[in-house]
Design a protein around this motif. Sequence first.
Motif, short mmCIF file in Angstrom:
data_model
loop_
_atom_site.label_atom_id
_atom_site.label_comp_id
_atom_site.label_asym_id
_atom_site.label_seq_id
_atom_site.Cartn_x
_atom_site.Cartn_y
_atom_site.Cartn_z
N GLU A 285 0.83 -1.23 -0.01
CA GLU A 285 -0.14 -0.08 0.05
C GLU A 285 0.92 1.14 -0.02
N GLN A 286 1.93 1.21 0.74
CA GLN A 286 2.78 2.35 0.77
C GLN A 286 3.62 2.46 -0.51
N THR B 75 1.08 4.01 -2.94
CA THR B 75 0.68 5.44 -2.70
C THR B 75 1.85 6.41 -3.27
#
Length: 179
Positions: free
Chosen positions: A3-4, A7
């Motif tokens: 997810e990081q 993003t």
Amino acid sequence: MSEQTTTRVWGMRLTFGLIVCVILFFHLLPLETTPRQWVGPDLILAFAFAWSLRRPEYVPSIALAGLFLLADLLLFRPPGLWALFALLACESLKSRALGLRDGSFANEWLSVCIMMTTVAIAYRLALMVTFVDPPGFTLSVFELVMTMLFYPIVVGITHSVLGVQKTAPGDLDARGRRG
């Protein structure tokens, strides 16, 4: 972690789009009322090449095509012609990114200079074949040389200010695969 990474990738894609829009904004400002006798570097092309070599996942083809086409339209160039050649050059550099990753900056700069020259010659030939008046030869060569000379500065800004660095052999790409 995924997810990081996702993003960060989307954040950097937006950052690249913002950089292009800021460059276009300053390019379109009416700072002089008389024609200039010189031309500055093509910073959009320099940033696109730097990001394509350093982090290809930050500049997807569709985004590059759209931003180059926007630049063509706003700068009154034949729509899509420069965008096509610049996109093909970026994609060629993306395919060489892993091979240039371990090389020196001189190798990268030489590859970029060759690609810039190829794009400039192809664009000029395409304009001549389609009977469109190309810009003055001296101005075109000056712009090409200025873009080549500004490339290390663009890479420095890209690396130190924006944090866009070459992928290391163990880094994860946008899909979570090792590079």
